[in-house]
Scaffold this motif. Structure first.
Motif, PDB file in Angstrom:
ATOM      1  N   LYS A   7     -12.950 -11.828   4.919  1.00 50.29           N
ATOM      2  CA  LYS A   7     -12.603 -10.936   3.813  1.00 50.29           C
ATOM      3  C   LYS A   7     -13.376  -9.626   3.985  1.00 50.29           C
ATOM      4  CE  LYS A   7     -12.036 -14.722   0.543  1.00 50.29           C
ATOM      5  NZ  LYS A   7     -12.555 -15.333  -0.678  1.00 50.29           N
ATOM      6  N   PRO A   8     -12.896  -8.543   3.389  1.00 48.62           N
ATOM      7  CA  PRO A   8     -13.619  -7.274   3.486  1.00 48.62           C
ATOM      8  C   PRO A   8     -15.074  -7.366   3.021  1.00 48.62           C
ATOM      9  CG  PRO A   8     -11.420  -6.872   2.695  1.00 48.62           C
ATOM     10  CD  PRO A   8     -11.595  -8.371   2.740  1.00 48.62           C
ATOM     11  N   SER A   9     -15.337  -8.087   1.949  1.00 48.39           N
ATOM     12  CA  SER A   9     -16.720  -8.199   1.470  1.00 48.39           C
ATOM     13  C   SER A   9     -17.607  -8.905   2.494  1.00 48.39           C
ATOM     14  CB  SER A   9     -16.771  -8.916   0.125  1.00 48.39           C
ATOM     15  OG  SER A   9     -16.225 -10.215   0.241  1.00 48.39           O
ATOM     16  N   GLU A  10     -17.047  -9.892   3.201  1.00 48.35           N
ATOM     17  CA  GLU A  10     -17.809 -10.588   4.231  1.00 48.35           C
ATOM     18  C   GLU A  10     -18.048  -9.678   5.434  1.00 48.35           C
ATOM     19  OE1 GLU A  10     -16.563 -15.151   4.100  1.00 48.35           O
ATOM     20  OE2 GLU A  10     -14.836 -13.782   4.027  1.00 48.35           O
ATOM     21  N   ALA A  11     -17.053  -8.876   5.783  1.00 46.00           N
ATOM     22  CA  ALA A  11     -17.217  -7.929   6.892  1.00 46.00           C
ATOM     23  C   ALA A  11     -18.299  -6.905   6.561  1.00 46.00           C
ATOM     24  CB  ALA A  11     -15.894  -7.241   7.194  1.00 46.00           C
ATOM     25  N   ALA A  12     -18.322  -6.438   5.316  1.00 44.75           N
ATOM     26  CA  ALA A  12     -19.359  -5.491   4.896  1.00 44.75           C
ATOM     27  C   ALA A  12     -20.742  -6.113   5.046  1.00 44.75           C
ATOM     28  CB  ALA A  12     -19.123  -5.055   3.457  1.00 44.75           C
ATOM     29  N   ARG A  13     -20.856  -7.372   4.668  1.00 42.17           N
ATOM     30  CA  ARG A  13     -22.141  -8.065   4.799  1.00 42.17           C
ATOM     31  C   ARG A  13     -22.527  -8.206   6.268  1.00 42.17           C
ATOM     32  NH1 ARG A  13     -23.291 -13.010   5.897  1.00 42.17           N
ATOM     33  NH2 ARG A  13     -21.190 -13.769   5.556  1.00 42.17           N
ATOM     34  N   LEU A  14     -21.574  -8.574   7.113  1.00 41.54           N
ATOM     35  CA  LEU A  14     -21.855  -8.723   8.543  1.00 41.54           C
ATOM     36  C   LEU A  14     -22.318  -7.415   9.174  1.00 41.54           C
ATOM     37  CD1 LEU A  14     -18.807 -10.913   9.637  1.00 41.54           C
ATOM     38  CD2 LEU A  14     -21.205 -11.625   9.600  1.00 41.54           C
ATOM     39  N   LEU A  15     -21.741  -6.308   8.720  1.00 39.32           N
ATOM     40  CA  LEU A  15     -22.085  -5.001   9.275  1.00 39.32           C
ATOM     41  C   LEU A  15     -23.246  -4.333   8.545  1.00 39.32           C
ATOM     42  CD1 LEU A  15     -18.462  -3.683   9.801  1.00 39.32           C
ATOM     43  CD2 LEU A  15     -20.065  -4.427  11.576  1.00 39.32           C
ATOM     44  N   ASP A  16     -23.711  -4.960   7.477  1.00 38.48           N
ATOM     45  CA  ASP A  16     -24.810  -4.430   6.660  1.00 38.48           C
ATOM     46  C   ASP A  16     -24.486  -3.037   6.114  1.00 38.48           C
ATOM     47  OD1 ASP A  16     -27.254  -4.595   5.364  1.00 38.48           O
ATOM     48  OD2 ASP A  16     -28.374  -3.775   7.059  1.00 38.48           O
ATOM     49  N   VAL A  17     -23.259  -2.916   5.579  1.00 43.90           N
ATOM     50  CA  VAL A  17     -22.840  -1.679   4.915  1.00 43.90           C
ATOM     51  C   VAL A  17     -22.328  -2.051   3.530  1.00 43.90           C
ATOM     52  CG1 VAL A  17     -22.265  -0.505   7.072  1.00 43.90           C
ATOM     53  CG2 VAL A  17     -20.486  -1.756   5.843  1.00 43.90           C
ATOM     54  N   SER A  18     -22.184  -1.034   2.697  1.00 47.95           N
ATOM     55  CA  SER A  18     -21.672  -1.286   1.348  1.00 47.95           C
ATOM     56  C   SER A  18     -20.175  -1.576   1.393  1.00 47.95           C
ATOM     57  CB  SER A  18     -21.944  -0.079   0.448  1.00 47.95           C
ATOM     58  OG  SER A  18     -21.147   1.015   0.862  1.00 47.95           O
ATOM     59  N   ARG A  19     -19.701  -2.233   0.369  1.00 50.93           N
ATOM     60  CA  ARG A  19     -18.258  -2.503   0.280  1.00 50.93           C
ATOM     61  C   ARG A  19     -17.451  -1.206   0.221  1.00 50.93           C
ATOM     62  NH1 ARG A  19     -17.727  -6.590  -4.379  1.00 50.93           N
ATOM     63  NH2 ARG A  19     -15.849  -5.390  -4.623  1.00 50.93           N
ATOM     64  N   PRO A  20     -17.909  -0.188  -0.549  1.00 59.23           N
ATOM     65  CA  PRO A  20     -17.144   1.073  -0.545  1.00 59.23           C
ATOM     66  C   PRO A  20     -17.040   1.698   0.855  1.00 59.23           C
ATOM     67  CG  PRO A  20     -18.597   1.019  -2.440  1.00 59.23           C
ATOM     68  CD  PRO A  20     -18.970  -0.165  -1.577  1.00 59.23           C
ATOM     69  N   THR A  21     -18.108   1.611   1.629  1.00 58.47           N
ATOM     70  CA  THR A  21     -18.069   2.137   2.994  1.00 58.47           C
ATOM     71  C   THR A  21     -17.050   1.386   3.819  1.00 58.47           C
ATOM     72  OG1 THR A  21     -20.351   2.923   2.955  1.00 58.47           O
ATOM     73  CG2 THR A  21     -19.405   2.449   5.126  1.00 58.47           C
ATOM     74  N   LEU A  22     -17.053   0.068   3.719  1.00 63.27           N
ATOM     75  CA  LEU A  22     -16.097  -0.728   4.481  1.00 63.27           C
ATOM     76  C   LEU A  22     -14.667  -0.389   4.070  1.00 63.27           C
ATOM     77  CD1 LEU A  22     -16.150  -3.159   6.620  1.00 63.27           C
ATOM     78  CD2 LEU A  22     -15.020  -4.284   4.731  1.00 63.27           C
ATOM     79  N   TYR A  23     -14.421  -0.222   2.780  1.00 67.40           N
ATOM     80  CA  TYR A  23     -13.075   0.114   2.327  1.00 67.40           C
ATOM     81  C   TYR A  23     -12.648   1.494   2.839  1.00 67.40           C
ATOM     82  CZ  TYR A  23     -12.449  -4.054  -0.443  1.00 67.40           C
ATOM     83  OH  TYR A  23     -12.278  -5.362  -0.831  1.00 67.40           O
ATOM     84  N   GLN A  24     -13.570   2.425   2.975  1.00 66.65           N
ATOM     85  CA  GLN A  24     -13.245   3.724   3.584  1.00 66.65           C
ATOM     86  C   GLN A  24     -12.828   3.519   5.040  1.00 66.65           C
ATOM     87  OE1 GLN A  24     -16.719   6.162   3.103  1.00 66.65           O
ATOM     88  NE2 GLN A  24     -16.108   6.850   1.066  1.00 66.65           N
ATOM     89  N   TRP A  25     -13.594   2.701   5.766  1.00 62.58           N
ATOM     90  CA  TRP A  25     -13.267   2.433   7.169  1.00 62.58           C
ATOM     91  C   TRP A  25     -11.904   1.755   7.289  1.00 62.58           C
ATOM     92  CZ3 TRP A  25     -18.580   0.063   8.931  1.00 62.58           C
ATOM     93  CH2 TRP A  25     -19.535   1.077   8.994  1.00 62.58           C
ATOM     94  N   MET A  26     -11.569   0.909   6.325  1.00 63.38           N
ATOM     95  CA  MET A  26     -10.290   0.199   6.373  1.00 63.38           C
ATOM     96  C   MET A  26      -9.107   1.163   6.328  1.00 63.38           C
ATOM     97  SD  MET A  26     -11.131  -3.129   4.019  1.00 63.38           S
ATOM     98  CE  MET A  26      -9.417  -3.554   3.805  1.00 63.38           C
ATOM     99  N   ASN A  27      -9.313   2.373   5.831  1.00 65.84           N
ATOM    100  CA  ASN A  27      -8.244   3.376   5.795  1.00 65.84           C
ATOM    101  C   ASN A  27      -8.098   4.125   7.118  1.00 65.84           C
ATOM    102  OD1 ASN A  27      -7.324   2.976   3.133  1.00 65.84           O
ATOM    103  ND2 ASN A  27      -9.118   4.046   2.352  1.00 65.84           N
ATOM    104  N   ARG A  28      -9.019   3.914   8.047  1.00 74.01           N
ATOM    105  CA  ARG A  28      -8.920   4.546   9.364  1.00 74.01           C
ATOM    106  C   ARG A  28      -7.861   3.840  10.202  1.00 74.01           C
ATOM    107  NH1 ARG A  28     -14.816   5.792  11.793  1.00 74.01           N
ATOM    108  NH2 ARG A  28     -13.498   5.611  13.627  1.00 74.01           N
ATOM    109  N   GLN A  29      -7.192   4.592  11.035  1.00 70.44           N
ATOM    110  CA  GLN A  29      -6.162   4.029  11.898  1.00 70.44           C
ATOM    111  C   GLN A  29      -6.728   3.059  12.919  1.00 70.44           C
ATOM    112  OE1 GLN A  29      -2.811   4.392  11.830  1.00 70.44           O
ATOM    113  NE2 GLN A  29      -3.082   5.475   9.900  1.00 70.44           N
TER     114      GLN A  29
END
Length: 59
Positions: A7-29
């Motif tokens: 899940k996105p929240s788990e990916a954020a934890r694995l990468l040690d970034v915030s959930r908002p940061t991960l959601y921004q990255w998810m919008n990248r191609q």
């Protein structure tokens, strides 16, 4: 068994970034996201490759 995707929240934890940061990255191609029905998942192997690619961009 190792998980194929997280899940996105788990990916954020694995990468040690915030959930908002991960959601921004998810919008990248180039960020690996899979949508299955109403679920959003990030394939673990693709995430590893994406992280490696980010390192190569900086070098």
């Amino acid at each position: 068994m190792e998980r194929l995707a997280v899940k996105p929240s788990e990916a954020a934890r694995l990468l040690d970034v915030s959930r908002p940061t991960l959601y921004q990255w998810m919008n990248r191609q180039d960020f690996p996201v899979v949508r299955i029905g109403g679920c959003v998942r990030i394939p673990v192997d693709d995430l590893r490759e994406w992280v490696k690619a980010q390192k190569e961009v900086r070098e």
